[in-house]
Design a protein around this motif. Sequence first.
Motif, short mmCIF file in Angstrom:
data_model
loop_
_atom_site.label_atom_id
_atom_site.label_comp_id
_atom_site.label_asym_id
_atom_site.label_seq_id
_atom_site.Cartn_x
_atom_site.Cartn_y
_atom_site.Cartn_z
N ILE A 194 87.59 -35.75 -0.95
CA ILE A 194 88.04 -34.39 -0.14
C ILE A 194 86.50 -33.95 0.80
CG2 ILE A 194 89.02 -32.51 -0.14
CD1 ILE A 194 90.67 -32.60 -2.67
N PHE A 195 87.01 -34.34 2.42
CA PHE A 195 85.60 -33.96 3.24
C PHE A 195 86.00 -32.11 3.15
CE2 PHE A 195 85.85 -37.88 3.83
CZ PHE A 195 84.41 -38.59 3.93
N ASN A 196 84.81 -31.38 3.60
CA ASN A 196 84.84 -30.06 4.98
C ASN A 196 85.06 -29.11 2.65
OD1 ASN A 196 84.75 -28.32 5.97
ND2 ASN A 196 86.79 -27.60 6.57
N ALA A 197 84.60 -29.52 2.43
CA ALA A 197 84.86 -28.96 0.72
C ALA A 197 83.61 -27.91 0.13
CB ALA A 197 84.72 -30.55 -0.35
N THR A 198 82.76 -27.45 1.35
CA THR A 198 81.88 -26.99 0.93
C THR A 198 82.19 -25.52 0.21
OG1 THR A 198 80.00 -27.41 2.80
CG2 THR A 198 79.55 -25.38 1.71
N GLY A 199 83.13 -24.78 0.05
CA GLY A 199 83.43 -23.62 0.03
C GLY A 199 84.60 -24.25 -1.22
N LEU A 200 84.58 -24.60 -1.64
CA LEU A 200 85.70 -25.51 -2.83
C LEU A 200 85.15 -24.89 -3.57
CD1 LEU A 200 87.63 -28.19 -1.95
CD2 LEU A 200 88.25 -25.99 -0.92
N ILE A 201 85.78 -24.17 -4.49
CA ILE A 201 85.94 -24.26 -6.31
C ILE A 201 86.59 -25.01 -7.06
CG2 ILE A 201 87.01 -22.49 -7.95
CD1 ILE A 201 86.53 -19.80 -6.40
N LEU A 242 94.88 -31.55 -6.58
CA LEU A 242 94.55 -31.80 -5.35
C LEU A 242 95.07 -31.37 -4.05
CD1 LEU A 242 94.38 -35.08 -6.73
CD2 LEU A 242 92.56 -33.42 -6.62
N LEU A 243 96.26 -31.15 -3.57
CA LEU A 243 97.27 -30.92 -2.70
C LEU A 243 97.05 -29.56 -2.74
CD1 LEU A 243 99.03 -30.67 -0.69
CD2 LEU A 243 101.27 -29.70 -2.84
N SER A 244 96.04 -28.55 -3.49
CA SER A 244 95.45 -27.01 -3.22
C SER A 244 94.52 -27.36 -3.09
CB SER A 244 95.43 -25.80 -4.49
OG SER A 244 95.05 -25.30 -4.14
N LEU A 245 93.36 -28.39 -3.36
CA LEU A 245 92.47 -28.41 -2.72
C LEU A 245 92.02 -28.69 -1.16
CD1 LEU A 245 90.52 -29.55 -6.21
CD2 LEU A 245 90.13 -26.88 -4.44
N VAL A 246 93.61 -30.20 -1.21
CA VAL A 246 93.25 -30.12 0.45
C VAL A 246 93.20 -29.38 1.00
CG1 VAL A 246 94.04 -32.23 2.00
CG2 VAL A 246 93.54 -32.37 -0.59
N ARG A 247 95.02 -28.40 1.49
CA ARG A 247 94.86 -27.59 1.92
C ARG A 247 93.58 -26.49 2.36
NH1 ARG A 247 100.59 -26.78 -1.11
NH2 ARG A 247 102.55 -27.88 1.08
N GLN A 248 92.79 -26.36 1.52
CA GLN A 248 92.08 -24.77 1.58
C GLN A 248 91.19 -26.04 2.48
OE1 GLN A 248 90.12 -23.29 -1.91
NE2 GLN A 248 92.14 -24.61 -3.14
N ALA A 249 90.27 -27.28 1.87
CA ALA A 249 89.63 -27.67 2.72
C ALA A 249 90.21 -27.98 4.44
CB ALA A 249 89.48 -28.77 2.12
N THR A 250 91.27 -28.11 4.54
CA THR A 250 91.32 -28.66 5.84
C THR A 250 91.85 -26.83 6.93
OG1 THR A 250 93.85 -28.84 5.39
CG2 THR A 250 92.40 -30.28 5.72
N GLU A 251 91.89 -25.74 6.03
CA GLU A 251 92.55 -24.81 6.68
C GLU A 251 91.59 -24.58 7.71
OE1 GLU A 251 92.15 -21.54 3.64
OE2 GLU A 251 93.83 -22.15 3.68
N THR A 252 89.93 -24.84 8.35
CA THR A 252 89.13 -24.09 8.81
C THR A 252 88.80 -25.75 10.29
OG1 THR A 252 87.33 -25.22 7.59
CG2 THR A 252 88.12 -22.70 8.17
N LEU A 253 89.42 -26.38 10.10
CA LEU A 253 89.36 -27.76 11.01
C LEU A 253 90.44 -27.39 11.74
CD1 LEU A 253 89.15 -30.91 8.81
CD2 LEU A 253 87.47 -29.89 9.80
N LYS A 270 92.63 -34.66 10.38
CA LYS A 270 92.98 -33.74 11.58
C LYS A 270 91.69 -33.19 12.88
CE LYS A 270 93.87 -28.42 10.96
NZ LYS A 270 94.18 -27.63 9.92
N ASN A 271 92.10 -33.48 13.45
CA ASN A 271 91.43 -33.20 14.82
C ASN A 271 90.32 -33.74 14.98
OD1 ASN A 271 93.58 -30.80 15.11
ND2 ASN A 271 92.42 -29.16 14.37
N GLY A 272 90.14 -35.56 14.56
CA GLY A 272 89.19 -35.93 14.72
C GLY A 272 88.30 -35.78 13.58
N LYS A 273 88.24 -34.94 12.61
CA LYS A 273 87.65 -34.69 11.27
C LYS A 273 88.75 -35.42 9.92
CE LYS A 273 85.56 -30.32 13.60
NZ LYS A 273 83.92 -31.01 13.69
N TYR A 274 87.06 -35.75 9.33
CA TYR A 274 88.05 -36.46 8.45
C TYR A 274 88.71 -35.19 7.05
CZ TYR A 274 85.28 -40.63 9.34
OH TYR A 274 85.00 -41.99 9.30
N VAL A 275 89.86 -35.64 6.36
CA VAL A 275 89.75 -34.84 5.68
C VAL A 275 90.15 -35.41 4.43
CG1 VAL A 275 92.19 -33.83 4.39
CG2 VAL A 275 91.59 -34.11 6.84
N ALA A 276 90.16 -36.54 4.10
CA ALA A 276 90.35 -36.98 2.96
C ALA A 276 90.46 -38.30 2.89
CB ALA A 276 91.76 -37.13 2.05
#
Length: 115
Positions: free
Chosen positions: A69-76, A104-115, A50-56
């Motif tokens: 899942i990338f951009n996972a720092t804030g995920l629980i 997994l769907l929820s986690l991917v959605r959360q991880a991509t919110e800030t991309l 997404k926007n040139g950044k890895y998502v999964a």
Amino acid sequence: MTQNPEVVDFIAAIKEPWQKELAVRLRDVVHQALPDALERIQYKKPHFLKNGKYVAVISTSKDAVSFTIFNATGLILPEGLFEGPPERKTIKIRQGHEVDMDQLLSLVRQATETL
């Protein structure tokens, strides 16, 4: 969803039927979470961006399918299912192991919110 023919070919070439089915399901999870995800083969594996950044990333090995899942720092994350550094988390799914696709769907959605 725009399907990249290289990703279609990658999944079609997976020999183990359970791995192929799982890869299709994981790909669907990414596209449900992010309908405009860009697909490409990089490092011989399907990557989603997404926007040139890895998502999964989906990868296969002899006895597992890995989903990162990338951009996972804030995920629980569920205890004991994922491994890796804070910025990217990987789950290894083996034959017979049930995985919660909605989770997994929820986690991917959360991880991509800030991309």
